[in-house]
Design an enzyme around this catalytic site. Sequence first.
Site, mmCIF file in Angstrom:
data_model
loop_
_atom_site.group_PDB
_atom_site.id
_atom_site.type_symbol
_atom_site.label_atom_id
_atom_site.label_comp_id
_atom_site.label_asym_id
_atom_site.label_seq_id
_atom_site.Cartn_x
_atom_site.Cartn_y
_atom_site.Cartn_z
ATOM 1 N N HIS A 1 0.826 -1.215 0.000
ATOM 2 C CA HIS A 1 0.000 0.000 0.000
ATOM 3 C C HIS A 1 0.860 1.266 0.000
ATOM 4 C CE1 HIS A 1 -3.715 -2.285 0.663
ATOM 5 N NE2 HIS A 1 -3.022 -3.002 1.528
ATOM 6 N N ASN B 1 -10.148 -3.079 2.329
ATOM 7 C CA ASN B 1 -9.822 -3.061 0.906
ATOM 8 C C ASN B 1 -11.080 -2.788 0.092
ATOM 9 O OD1 ASN B 1 -7.027 -3.715 1.130
ATOM 10 N ND2 ASN B 1 -7.525 -5.873 1.372
ATOM 11 N N TYR C 1 0.395 -4.374 11.818
ATOM 12 C CA TYR C 1 0.223 -2.963 11.465
ATOM 13 C C TYR C 1 0.861 -2.045 12.506
ATOM 14 C CZ TYR C 1 -2.767 -3.783 7.440
ATOM 15 O OH TYR C 1 -3.237 -4.149 6.210
#
Length: 692
Positions: free
Chosen positions: A69, A142, A356
Amino acid sequence: MNKKLEQLEKFKTNDKNPVYSTTNTGVSLSDDANSLKAGPRGPTLLEDFVLREKITHFDHERIPERIVHARGTGAHGYFLSYKDHSKLTKADFLSKQDKKTPVFIRISTVQGPRGSADTVRDVHGFAVKFYTDEGNYDLVGNNMPVFFIQDASSFPDFVHAVKMEPQNEMPTGGSAHDTFYDFCGLKPESAHSVLWVMSDRGIPISLRHQQGFGVHSYRFINQEGKSTFVKLHWKPLSGTCSLLWDEAQKIAGKDCDYHRRRFWEDIESGDFPQWELGAQLLDEDLQKKFDFDILDPTKLIPEELTPVIPLGRMVIDRNPDNFFAETEQVAFCVSHVVPGIDFSNDPLLQGRIFSYLDTQLSRLGGPNFNEIPINRPVCPFANNQRDGIHRMTINKGGASYFPNSIDKGYPLLKEPSANKGGFRPYPENISGTKSYDRSETFEDHFSQATMFWNSMSQHEKNHIIAAYTFEISKCSRPEVRTRYVNNILVNIDSVLAEKVAKNLGVKIEPTSTKPIKKIMVKPSPALSQPNLLSGDIVSRRISVIIEKGVDYDDVINFKDDMEKRGAMVMLVSSTLAQVECSGGEMLSPKGTIIGNPSIFFDAVYVPKSTEEATKILSDDGNFLHYILEAFKHLKTIAFGGSVSVIKELLRLPQDHGLLLGNGYKDITEQFFYSLAHHRVWERESKVSKIPA
């Protein structure tokens, strides 16, 4: 201005103000263009601290890009709750009607680096940070509701496979290469997600025309402590539609920033992108009726089985002031939840909760990334975390531990409660034997892939066949091509497999003796994009071609009519020089035919003009290519008056999206109707001979 924007104002500076240039330590500069030397032609002196500071800062301006990303764009906005949803969740931002919460959205591609093109075929990240009164909540999803793998343990392998190959760092921004199809051909759980990427969903027409999905099952916890599993959806008010593959590739070459530019321009013009947040509610009785496991991230829940309940609306209404400070430094973490929202045992989600957070430590330089302005919550925050690289908070007091008496026990803990209490995980009963085993309910890899295929319209199926053909043909190893067709496509659908195999010159092998787990699942109309159009032309882009002799009234009246319906209209000509109309009026084009090709627009209008103007256009190869290309990409095209002879010149077959009239009044309604349907799909079988 919302709370988040007010907070960010405190960190902003305007270098346009009449201030003097200084060093980073505030020393005023008398020269910022010459280094300190021993004479005009002498060596540079080491003592030149101004030069060293300037060069040193420049040398360290870049931070590591996101591993995936990396290519993305972001903007500010707000979320408005439709009503009090406290019966579902005690999350404060959903607690009352019209409650307004600041948000920051970032939409991205997955595979390519920061410098890759926008319109490559890819999954698109759809991440939203809610700055709620109870802390930051990040919904990190997404534009597709399923993922390639079932367990986080395979995430590094998947990313290594889809990323550029290590020996040559190619391809950039695409999955059409050996390592990706080698991995996916050996990993049947990826079949469903790859099919989504090969569909038109992989090449959205713009960022505002794509859906967003939370992918995983989450929990909503209400004021009574009751848990309900949910799947979260973002539905664009602009509708859902896509580019054609040839169009996407050409746009990537002519404007690699096409998606981010269009998103930025829409916001600047006041045409704000909007999405509706909804939830599928999955109570235990309903789950028993499913033939799949709601903890499996490679599965979706058809809307026909469980409708999406609208929760609120997101409006994106302000671009960042600084891309790096806001969009590049924003940190989305799946672990950022608030009271009323909790996790499920989805094994991919469980790994993302760690990953993350962990990746921000290297990307943003340490554990204090939440103190960066864009990441700060708007509510008060305090804890006993201290020090570390780039610490910005100056903590007063003698105690940095719990419990303490020196600072009277502060910061205090907040007890969980039905309203505005402290976070406490849902008290789920857990038992089991420690093992690496995967649940048998995760073993069906093809039923939903077949459902998706059967839910597509015929033109969508044709596009999927063409996409697989293009992608797999790029694999240099015959065994990779053969394995993917026989291990994956054959198990999705025989027609799909046969057509792709024929295009690739691959032989379909006899059916494997190893049985696969698969059941019949009804098609889901909610998955087909023609069913997801908005029915209007808001934010659609129309090119109006003007040359000397064009009818002024026809141009202005058409432009006004389309803009009143929400479209963006651009006057395009062979040059940027003013154009003299048939009545002597002057029009100023905003773009050129070469600089603003038909691929940048959704429709084209060639207004009523004199014979002189028609002759100019008929002799202009760039214009003729413009029309041919728009026709080949199935776009609505209209000719007014004498310019309709161009249709005959180009031998364009008639259809409902090719309009002829004596001016805008004759074609306006048909033009609107055709454009609202996105593309002229009936034309697709006729354009193979178009040389554009």
